[in-house]
Design a protein around this motif. Structure first.
Motif, short mmCIF file in Angstrom:
data_model
loop_
_atom_site.label_atom_id
_atom_site.label_comp_id
_atom_site.label_asym_id
_atom_site.label_seq_id
_atom_site.Cartn_x
_atom_site.Cartn_y
_atom_site.Cartn_z
N VAL A 1 -38.96 28.32 6.16
CA VAL A 1 -38.76 29.08 7.41
C VAL A 1 -37.62 28.45 8.21
N THR A 2 -37.63 27.11 8.31
CA THR A 2 -36.56 26.42 9.04
C THR A 2 -35.21 26.66 8.38
N LEU A 3 -35.17 26.62 7.07
CA LEU A 3 -33.93 26.88 6.34
C LEU A 3 -33.40 28.27 6.64
N SER A 4 -34.27 29.25 6.64
CA SER A 4 -33.87 30.63 6.94
C SER A 4 -33.34 30.74 8.36
N GLN A 5 -33.98 30.02 9.29
CA GLN A 5 -33.52 30.01 10.67
C GLN A 5 -32.13 29.39 10.80
N LEU A 6 -31.90 28.33 10.04
CA LEU A 6 -30.59 27.69 10.05
C LEU A 6 -29.49 28.65 9.60
N VAL A 7 -29.75 29.35 8.49
CA VAL A 7 -28.76 30.27 7.97
C VAL A 7 -28.51 31.41 8.95
N ALA A 8 -29.58 31.95 9.53
CA ALA A 8 -29.44 33.05 10.48
C ALA A 8 -28.67 32.61 11.72
N PHE A 9 -28.99 31.42 12.24
CA PHE A 9 -28.31 30.94 13.44
C PHE A 9 -26.83 30.69 13.17
N LEU A 10 -26.51 30.07 12.04
CA LEU A 10 -25.10 29.80 11.74
C LEU A 10 -24.32 31.09 11.55
N SER A 11 -24.93 32.08 10.92
CA SER A 11 -24.25 33.37 10.73
C SER A 11 -23.94 33.99 12.09
N PHE A 12 -24.89 33.88 13.02
CA PHE A 12 -24.64 34.37 14.38
C PHE A 12 -23.58 33.54 15.08
N GLN A 13 -23.70 32.23 14.95
CA GLN A 13 -22.79 31.33 15.67
C GLN A 13 -21.33 31.53 15.27
N VAL A 14 -21.07 31.60 13.96
CA VAL A 14 -19.68 31.72 13.53
C VAL A 14 -19.08 33.06 13.95
N ARG A 15 -19.89 34.11 13.98
CA ARG A 15 -19.39 35.41 14.42
C ARG A 15 -19.11 35.39 15.92
N ALA A 16 -19.99 34.73 16.67
CA ALA A 16 -19.77 34.63 18.12
C ALA A 16 -18.51 33.85 18.43
N VAL A 17 -18.32 32.74 17.72
CA VAL A 17 -17.13 31.90 17.93
C VAL A 17 -15.87 32.67 17.57
#
Length: 206
Positions: free
Chosen positions: A171-187
């Motif tokens: 679950v934590t791994l999935s959260q990491l991937v989801a957050f990074l995907s959001f973060q790089v798009r936001a940046v």
């Protein structure tokens, strides 16, 4: 207190136009920062070590083509893991894993006409030795989630479990991937907006 991670990666200066734009959505800004802190600066890292989190983050940012974010997390990894070969191998794997997506296969049916073939990423031989079974499984799963979400299936979870990832850690791994995907798009979006604002200000001044 840690600097706002999205501001840092996007190069947003306090008092700038972009700072003002982000301030208009203060709750979204704060929630994104809270997510970063929960994933990367928790009181207890639990069963997903800090080095594993930074490695996955660097990998996801790298395959998304966001070098600033990838470098940020690689630096965190280098400081935490104290193993230069790990960082070097991860950099090589990022280059090997870059592709374009999404692609994959839908369940048999009307959507099958949209099936698309793409890279089936697997960590290279020497990389498997240096990274270890857990990180190898994590990187391959992260690539699946980023580029082949159509192919995500229970069998993918079994690969992680076999490599030593618990259900909670997955679950934590999935959260990491989801957050990074959001973060790089936001940046990337904020950086593009900042460039547009700069061009507008230059044209207006001229």
């Amino acid at each position: 207190m840690s600097a706002d991670i999205i501001d840092l990666l996007a190069g947003i200066e306090p008092g700038s136009s972009l700072d003002g734009i982000r301030a208009r959505r203060l709750q979204a800004r704060e929630n994104a920062q809270k997510s970063y802190l929960a994933l990367f600066e928790p009181v207890d890292f639990g069963n997903v070590a800090a080095a594993e989190r930074y490695a996955v983050a660097a990998f996801v940012a790298g395959v998304h083509g966001e070098p600033a974010a990838a470098s940020f997390y690689l630096a965190k990894l280098a400081k935490t893991a104290d193993r230069s070969e790990l960082v070097d191998v991860l950099k090589a794997e990022i280059e090997r894993a870059k592709t374009e997506g999404p692609y994959g296969a839908f369940p048999a049916g009307p959507l099958s006409v949209e099936d698309k073939v793409g890279l089936m990423y697997r960590v290279a031989g020497e990389g498997r030795r240096v990274l270890g079974a857990r990180l190898v499984a994590a990187l391959e799963h992260a690539h699946l989630l980023v580029f082949r979400p159509r192919d995500a299936a229970p069998a993918a979870m079994q690969v992680l479990l076999a490599a030593g990832w618990s259900s909670t850690a997955i679950v934590t791994l999935s959260q990491l991937v989801a957050f990074l995907s959001f973060q790089v798009r936001a940046v990337a979006g904020l950086r593009t907006l900042g460039a547009s604002l700069g061009h507008y200000a230059t044209a207006k001044a001229g």
